[in-house]
Design a protein around this motif. Structure first.
Motif, mmCIF file in Angstrom:
data_model
loop_
_atom_site.group_PDB
_atom_site.id
_atom_site.type_symbol
_atom_site.label_atom_id
_atom_site.label_comp_id
_atom_site.label_asym_id
_atom_site.label_seq_id
_atom_site.Cartn_x
_atom_site.Cartn_y
_atom_site.Cartn_z
ATOM 1 N N LEU A 33 2.229 1.714 -3.483
ATOM 2 C CA LEU A 33 1.212 2.248 -4.385
ATOM 3 C C LEU A 33 1.027 3.748 -4.183
ATOM 4 N N ASN A 37 -6.972 -4.115 -11.966
ATOM 5 C CA ASN A 37 -8.058 -3.479 -11.224
ATOM 6 C C ASN A 37 -7.636 -2.167 -10.591
ATOM 7 N N GLU A 38 -6.351 -1.908 -10.526
ATOM 8 C CA GLU A 38 -5.872 -0.623 -9.996
ATOM 9 C C GLU A 38 -5.882 0.468 -11.063
ATOM 10 N N GLN A 39 -5.884 0.064 -12.322
ATOM 11 C CA GLN A 39 -5.755 1.051 -13.396
ATOM 12 C C GLN A 39 -6.967 1.951 -13.503
ATOM 13 N N ASN A 83 -7.893 -2.175 -19.210
ATOM 14 C CA ASN A 83 -8.057 -3.321 -18.319
ATOM 15 C C ASN A 83 -8.110 -4.636 -19.084
ATOM 16 N N ARG A 113 -6.987 5.010 -11.266
ATOM 17 C CA ARG A 113 -5.950 5.982 -11.653
ATOM 18 C C ARG A 113 -6.311 6.689 -12.958
ATOM 19 N N LYS A 132 0.826 -1.208 0.000
ATOM 20 C CA LYS A 132 0.000 0.000 0.000
ATOM 21 C C LYS A 132 0.861 1.259 0.000
ATOM 22 N N ASP A 185 1.548 6.601 -6.955
ATOM 23 C CA ASP A 185 0.496 7.586 -7.249
ATOM 24 C C ASP A 185 1.032 9.012 -7.179
ATOM 25 N N TYR A 222 0.499 -0.385 -13.210
ATOM 26 C CA TYR A 222 -0.478 -0.821 -12.216
ATOM 27 C C TYR A 222 -1.141 -2.134 -12.623
ATOM 28 N N LYS A 223 -1.592 -2.872 -11.624
ATOM 29 C CA LYS A 223 -2.387 -4.063 -11.870
ATOM 30 C C LYS A 223 -3.713 -3.666 -12.501
ATOM 31 N N GLU A 237 -13.989 0.364 -8.736
ATOM 32 C CA GLU A 237 -12.783 -0.405 -8.403
ATOM 33 C C GLU A 237 -13.071 -1.416 -7.302
ATOM 34 N N ARG A 238 -13.846 -1.006 -6.300
ATOM 35 C CA ARG A 238 -14.111 -1.903 -5.173
ATOM 36 C C ARG A 238 -14.999 -3.075 -5.563
#
Length: 497
Positions: free
Chosen positions: A43, A170-172, A393, A175, A40, A47, A167-168, A337-338
């Protein structure tokens, strides 16, 4: 660059093998212990290093393309001696230049480096934006708008591809949505700046609209020079990372996407993007929100002015709709994202935009029309943010993804080309044609998104059957699995829906 599972030529004892099929969350926790790195915290570091300069570039890009609407209220058309329809032709030429050069620009990005390419195109469009402030005839206006589109065309698709290498999957989305939120911030800042700069009438012998272009363009040139030091290339060479952080980033991407695969440029990969029906659906998804997005951003001051407000008041009243849009972009991005869902949020926010246009078409008073504008902005911007992050994605194969991102923007901005002709002066102040077409496009967006949702779910089910029959694991191990990886056609690649 050595990765976790290849360090010193020997697999570390804590590293899982493909046969063990350990969940990616467990793999990441083991890696954090191995390298003494907090994921975390890393990340957050990425960011803060990557997103602020990129977001600033896009804010300036959107500001420099849409400030023409503010300049129009300050006397652009009168001083350049052009009609309302001629003004619209300039808006159209911008998007023609944009559409024509997006795919070539992303191919250049893939063959060069982000640190070289992104600041350089920023410098070019900053120069063009500044020169818009000194045009004295209609021909100069047309040429400037066309080349502004050409020089800005490489930024958004380039950054979307760039972030997919950091980024992975699901993180993209979050962002990219934060990056896109600069569009709504540009609208808000643009109104305030135009209101202030508009008071510079006759300073240096120039009208206020000229100073809008000159000052904002020069600021872009300044930022472009600084951004050569603020934009990094890829994780393997980024100076702000330690060796362990580089290895950890490579490791986490290896178990999530194709970002760590050493893929050279091939024209076959380019053709693969053109032959994939899903890429065209991503393009149609943006096409159906691009028209409402750009008609709103380009004509908002004019629409508000048509409600009976003065030019100065219209500049300031353009701020609240963009502020609301910014909040919704960030909020919806977090929820998407969640929940790991894209399509439901696109469809819901497009429906919100439809409500806004229904109010605009039926509203009897300026106040209720203004409420419709806020609803429209609150729906269009978050919907667009998710649409633009979707192919990043889901499309695999680095070159294919770079081309797919550019194709999406190109196809999408064809909607903007048409949209620039829908708010003619003779249709003022209600603009039934423009509002009606924007409403229809958002309805079409819901249909396209629903279709793509069904297609992706169907392909995911087929891949699940293949994985079950062959006894292989899903994408979590794609970068580390043995054998050739087939990009997004590989059964291990699961589409995000």
């Amino acid at each position: 660059m050595a990765s976790l599972i290849e360090k010193d030529g020997e697999p570390p004892s804590s590293s899982p093998t493909a046969e063990q099929k350990v969940p990616s969350s467990d793999i990441t926790r083991d890696a954090e212990k191995q390298f003494d790195i907090n994921e975390k915290a890393l990340l957050r570091k990425l960011d803060w290093k990557l997103l602020p300069p990129l977001t600033l570039l896009y804010l300036l890009s959107f500001l420099d393309r849409s400030n023409v609407g503010n300049a129009k209220l300050e006397g652009l058309t009168e001083d350049v001696k052009m009609t309302g329809d001629q003004y619209l032709t300039g808006l159209t030429l911008y998007f023609i230049g944009y559409v024509l050069f997006e795919i070539p620009c992303n191919i250049i990005l893939k063959r060069t480096t982000p640190r070289l390419w992104l600041p350089t195109i920023t410098l070019f469009w900053g120069i063009v934006a500044t020169l818009l402030g000194v045009v004295h005839n209609y021909a100069g206006y047309l040429v400037s708008r066309f080349f502004l589109g050409v020089t800005e065309s490489g930024l958004f698709p380039g950054v979307v591809f760039y972030l997919s290498m950091w980024y992975k999957r699901n993180e993209q989305h979050f962002r990219i949505s934060l990056f896109f939120s600069a569009a709504s911030l540009a609208g808000a800042f643009g109104g305030v700046l135009a209101w202030g700069i508009g008071h510079m009438k006759n300073v240096g012998g120039y009208q206020g609209w000229r100073w809008i272009f000159i000052l904002e363009g020069l600021f872009t040139v300044l930022v472009s020079a600084i951004s050569y030091f603020l934009v990094y290339n890829y994780p393997a060479t980024a100076e702000f990372l330690t060796e362990k952080e580089r290895e950890f980033i490579q490791f986490r991407l290896k178990y999530d996407s194709d970002a760590t695969i050493d893929e050279g440029f091939t024209w076959t990969a380019v053709l693969n993007a053109f032959k994939d029906p899903k890429v065209w659906l991503y393009g149609l998804g943006f096409h159906t929100v691009s028209l409402p997005l750009y008609t709103l951003s380009l004509f908002l001051p004019t629409i508000i002015s048509g409600l009976g407000y003065s030019s100065a008041s219209a500049q300031l009243l353009s701020v609240p709709p963009y502020a609301v849009a910014f909040v919704l972009v960030v909020t919806v991005a977090i929820l998407s994202e969640r929940t790991h869902r894209r399509a439901p949020f696109i469809m819901a926010t497009s429906a919100l935009g439809i409500i806004g246009y229904i109010i605009l078409l039926s509203a009897p008073s300026p106040g209720s029309s203004y409420v419709g504008i806020i609803f429209a902005a609150a729906g269009i911007y978050p919907s667009t943010a998710i649409v633009l992050s979707w192919p990043a994605n889901n499309v695999s194969g680095q070159t294919k993804r770079a081309v797919a991102n550019a194709m999406q923007i190109s196809i999408g901005n064809l909607g903007a080309v048409m949209g620039t002709q829908l708010y003619r002066s003779e249709w003022s102040p209600r603009y039934f044609v423009g509002h009606g077409v924007a409403l229809a496009y958002l309805a079409a967006n819901i249909a396209v998104t629903g279709t793509l949702w069904l297609v992706l779910n169907r392909e995911n089910k087929k891949k699940e059957e293949i994985r079950r029959s062959q006894g292989i694991s899903p994408l979590e191990e794609v970068g580390a699995a043995e054998g050739a990886f087939l990009g997004d056609e590989d059964p291990r690649w699961v589409f995000q829906t």
